[in-house]
Scaffold this motif. Sequence first.
Motif, PDB file in Angstrom:
ATOM      1  N   ASN A  16       0.839  -1.203   0.000  1.00  0.00           N
ATOM      2  CA  ASN A  16       0.000   0.000   0.000  1.00  0.00           C
ATOM      3  C   ASN A  16       0.875   1.254   0.000  1.00  0.00           C
ATOM      4  N   ASN A  19       2.163   2.227  -3.325  1.00  0.00           N
ATOM      5  CA  ASN A  19       1.224   2.954  -4.171  1.00  0.00           C
ATOM      6  C   ASN A  19       1.313   4.466  -3.953  1.00  0.00           C
ATOM      7  N   LYS A  78      -2.216  -4.319  -5.926  1.00  0.00           N
ATOM      8  CA  LYS A  78      -3.624  -4.591  -5.618  1.00  0.00           C
ATOM      9  C   LYS A  78      -3.737  -5.619  -4.514  1.00  0.00           C
ATOM     10  N   ASP A  79      -4.808  -5.512  -3.733  1.00  0.00           N
ATOM     11  CA  ASP A  79      -5.042  -6.486  -2.669  1.00  0.00           C
ATOM     12  C   ASP A  79      -5.742  -7.715  -3.244  1.00  0.00           C
ATOM     13  N   MET A 115      -8.708  -8.545  -3.276  1.00  0.00           N
ATOM     14  CA  MET A 115      -9.992  -8.215  -3.910  1.00  0.00           C
ATOM     15  C   MET A 115      -9.793  -7.450  -5.226  1.00  0.00           C
ATOM     16  N   GLY A 116      -8.534  -7.210  -5.591  1.00  0.00           N
ATOM     17  CA  GLY A 116      -8.249  -6.492  -6.826  1.00  0.00           C
ATOM     18  C   GLY A 116      -8.300  -4.985  -6.688  1.00  0.00           C
ATOM     19  N   CYS A 117      -8.294  -4.489  -5.442  1.00  0.00           N
ATOM     20  CA  CYS A 117      -8.361  -3.044  -5.194  1.00  0.00           C
ATOM     21  C   CYS A 117      -6.956  -2.489  -4.934  1.00  0.00           C
ATOM     22  N   ALA A 118      -6.680  -1.352  -5.554  1.00  0.00           N
ATOM     23  CA  ALA A 118      -5.412  -0.659  -5.292  1.00  0.00           C
ATOM     24  C   ALA A 118      -5.641   0.287  -4.123  1.00  0.00           C
ATOM     25  N   ARG A 119      -4.886   0.096  -3.059  1.00  0.00           N
ATOM     26  CA  ARG A 119      -5.024   0.935  -1.865  1.00  0.00           C
ATOM     27  C   ARG A 119      -3.703   1.624  -1.577  1.00  0.00           C
TER      28      ARG A 119
END
Length: 151
Positions: free
Chosen positions: A7, A10, A81-82, A84-88
């Motif tokens: 994270n 990012n 990405k985590d 779940m496919g989310c970039a945080r």
Amino acid sequence: MKALATNLCNNILVRGKEENISITPMKLQKLMYFVCRDYVQATGESPIAEPFEVWKYGPVLPSVYGEFRTFGSKPITEFAKDAMGCARKVSESKNPILSQVIDIVWAKYKRYTGSALSAMTHERGSGWYSAYMSGREKITLEDMENDKTGK
């Protein structure tokens, strides 16, 4: 609570995207090291839970290596990405010291190549050098606190 290394990556990658400055996996690893080192020196603790390992080309976070290794020596074009496919990314508004450290490190090192940053991490007195010379596989907070390279 400590941030996930991916994270925090990012946060750095956003800056690169905003300024159209490419970041390779090696460059990202070294920028992460300098951010964490400077944060340790400012606060006495690491912003992430994962320790840096002593690898041939300098400090490496295994989770970051795993996330971006498919890019090889080419610029990273995607965010971490985590599951779940989310970039945080890390909330910098909740940690102004971290935000300031990232800004300072980014301003100072953004124009360097990964190889140049790697060379800095190998300098005598660096955290990597101290751990390497002691035969340790991981860089300690003490190593980072005493690291004055590139300053």
